[in-house]
Design a protein around this motif. Structure first.
Motif, PDB file in Angstrom:
ATOM      1  N   SER A  25       4.940   3.841   4.299  1.00 19.37           N
ATOM      2  CA  SER A  25       4.503   5.382   4.389  1.00 19.37           C
ATOM      3  C   SER A  25       3.940   6.332   3.257  1.00 19.37           C
ATOM      4  O   SER A  25       3.055   5.840   2.468  1.00 19.37           O
ATOM      5  N   LYS A  26       3.277   6.898   4.284  1.00 17.68           N
ATOM      6  CA  LYS A  26       2.361   7.705   2.743  1.00 17.68           C
ATOM      7  C   LYS A  26       2.978   8.165   1.282  1.00 17.68           C
ATOM      8  O   LYS A  26       2.107   8.473   0.143  1.00 17.68           O
ATOM      9  N   ALA A  27       4.290   8.608   1.550  1.00 17.04           N
ATOM     10  CA  ALA A  27       4.600   8.595   0.532  1.00 17.04           C
ATOM     11  C   ALA A  27       4.601   6.997  -0.780  1.00 17.04           C
ATOM     12  O   ALA A  27       4.353   7.441  -1.129  1.00 17.04           O
ATOM     13  N   TYR A  28       4.717   6.323  -0.102  1.00 11.03           N
ATOM     14  CA  TYR A  28       4.831   4.728  -0.972  1.00 11.03           C
ATOM     15  C   TYR A  28       3.425   4.593  -1.084  1.00 11.03           C
ATOM     16  O   TYR A  28       2.576   4.232  -2.773  1.00 11.03           O
ATOM     17  N   LEU A  29       2.338   4.782  -0.378  1.00  8.94           N
ATOM     18  CA  LEU A  29       1.343   4.842  -0.167  1.00  8.94           C
ATOM     19  C   LEU A  29       0.835   5.166  -1.760  1.00  8.94           C
ATOM     20  O   LEU A  29      -0.380   5.152  -2.591  1.00  8.94           O
ATOM     21  N   SER A  30       1.386   6.694  -1.943  1.00 11.80           N
ATOM     22  CA  SER A  30       0.614   7.720  -2.773  1.00 11.80           C
ATOM     23  C   SER A  30       1.579   7.111  -4.225  1.00 11.80           C
ATOM     24  O   SER A  30       0.864   7.435  -5.173  1.00 11.80           O
ATOM     25  N   GLU A  31       2.557   6.635  -4.056  1.00 10.86           N
ATOM     26  CA  GLU A  31       2.792   5.870  -5.323  1.00 10.86           C
ATOM     27  C   GLU A  31       2.406   4.648  -5.909  1.00 10.86           C
ATOM     28  O   GLU A  31       1.444   5.095  -7.204  1.00 10.86           O
ATOM     29  N   ILE A  32       1.748   4.041  -4.668  1.00 10.29           N
ATOM     30  CA  ILE A  32       1.070   2.404  -5.467  1.00 10.29           C
ATOM     31  C   ILE A  32      -0.410   2.773  -6.110  1.00 10.29           C
ATOM     32  O   ILE A  32      -0.757   2.993  -7.241  1.00 10.29           O
ATOM     33  N   GLU A  33      -0.985   4.081  -4.883  1.00 12.28           N
ATOM     34  CA  GLU A  33      -2.206   4.561  -5.943  1.00 12.28           C
ATOM     35  C   GLU A  33      -2.283   5.335  -6.657  1.00 12.28           C
ATOM     36  O   GLU A  33      -3.133   5.381  -7.600  1.00 12.28           O
ATOM     37  N   THR A  34      -0.961   6.423  -7.438  1.00 13.80           N
ATOM     38  CA  THR A  34      -1.168   6.397  -8.574  1.00 13.80           C
ATOM     39  C   THR A  34      -0.550   6.326 -10.162  1.00 13.80           C
ATOM     40  O   THR A  34      -0.418   6.098 -11.024  1.00 13.80           O
ATOM     41  N   GLY A  35       0.251   4.439  -9.296  1.00 16.14           N
ATOM     42  CA  GLY A  35       0.850   3.765 -10.273  1.00 16.14           C
ATOM     43  C   GLY A  35       1.718   3.894 -10.624  1.00 16.14           C
ATOM     44  O   GLY A  35       2.140   3.585 -11.413  1.00 16.14           O
ATOM     45  N   LYS A  36       3.090   4.753  -9.897  1.00 15.20           N
ATOM     46  CA  LYS A  36       4.086   5.070  -9.311  1.00 15.20           C
ATOM     47  C   LYS A  36       4.776   3.731  -9.513  1.00 15.20           C
ATOM     48  O   LYS A  36       6.018   3.876  -9.911  1.00 15.20           O
ATOM     49  N   LYS A  37       4.209   3.488  -8.208  1.00 17.98           N
ATOM     50  CA  LYS A  37       5.059   1.922  -8.250  1.00 17.98           C
ATOM     51  C   LYS A  37       4.120   0.805  -7.672  1.00 17.98           C
ATOM     52  O   LYS A  37       2.598   0.959  -7.972  1.00 17.98           O
ATOM     53  N   PRO A  38       4.441   0.316  -8.375  1.00 15.85           N
ATOM     54  CA  PRO A  38       3.405  -1.195  -8.212  1.00 15.85           C
ATOM     55  C   PRO A  38       3.343  -1.859  -6.844  1.00 15.85           C
ATOM     56  O   PRO A  38       1.975  -2.433  -6.634  1.00 15.85           O
ATOM     57  N   GLY A  39       3.961  -1.454  -5.852  1.00 15.61           N
ATOM     58  CA  GLY A  39       4.060  -2.031  -3.951  1.00 15.61           C
ATOM     59  C   GLY A  39       3.828  -3.841  -4.267  1.00 15.61           C
ATOM     60  O   GLY A  39       3.924  -3.927  -5.316  1.00 15.61           O
ATOM     61  N   SER A  40       4.445  -3.860  -3.106  1.00 16.48           N
ATOM     62  CA  SER A  40       5.024  -5.056  -3.128  1.00 16.48           C
ATOM     63  C   SER A  40       3.960  -5.993  -1.996  1.00 16.48           C
ATOM     64  O   SER A  40       3.024  -5.559  -1.965  1.00 16.48           O
TER      65      SER A  40
END
Length: 110
Positions: free
Chosen positions: A75-90
């Motif tokens: 999702s675009k929201a998940y990508l955004s969270e990865i790029e901003t460091g809010k989530k580490p990403g799986s």
């Protein structure tokens, strides 16, 4: 600015700048050796200065966030969270992003 414009700085400052440039070149060479891919200097410097590698590679590949999210099937929201460091990403998300960006996963791990 004309060709006759000059800047004068103390030798110690000049030598410090030369050392820093050599150090940065070493960092870039190490990154290329580790990942097998290279970035133009200005993009690599963004990663060195703290920008998220996924965002830098996305922008280097001239992809919008929406286009990368669709290509990687995240999702675009998940990508955004990865790029901003809010989530580490799986691991799976990074594999998908790496495939969509045509880079090894290591290139996205900074």
């Amino acid at each position: 600015m004309t060709n006759s414009d000059t800047v004068t700085i103390p030798r110690a400052e000049y030598e410090a700048m030369q050392t820093r440039i050599e150090d940065l070149d070493d960092i870039l060479a190490g990154h290329a050796a580790r990942t097998g891919v290279t970035l133009p200097h200005d993009f690599a410097m963004r990663i060195i200065n703290g920008d998220h590698p996924v965002r830098v590679w996305r922008e280097y590949r001239a992809l919008s966030a929406v286009a990368l999210a669709e290509a990687a099937k995240v999702s675009k929201a998940y990508l955004s969270e990865i790029e901003t460091g809010k989530k580490p990403g799986s691991v799976e998300a990074y594999k998908s992003l790496a495939a969509a960006l045509a880079v090894p996963v290591d290139a996205l791990l900074g």
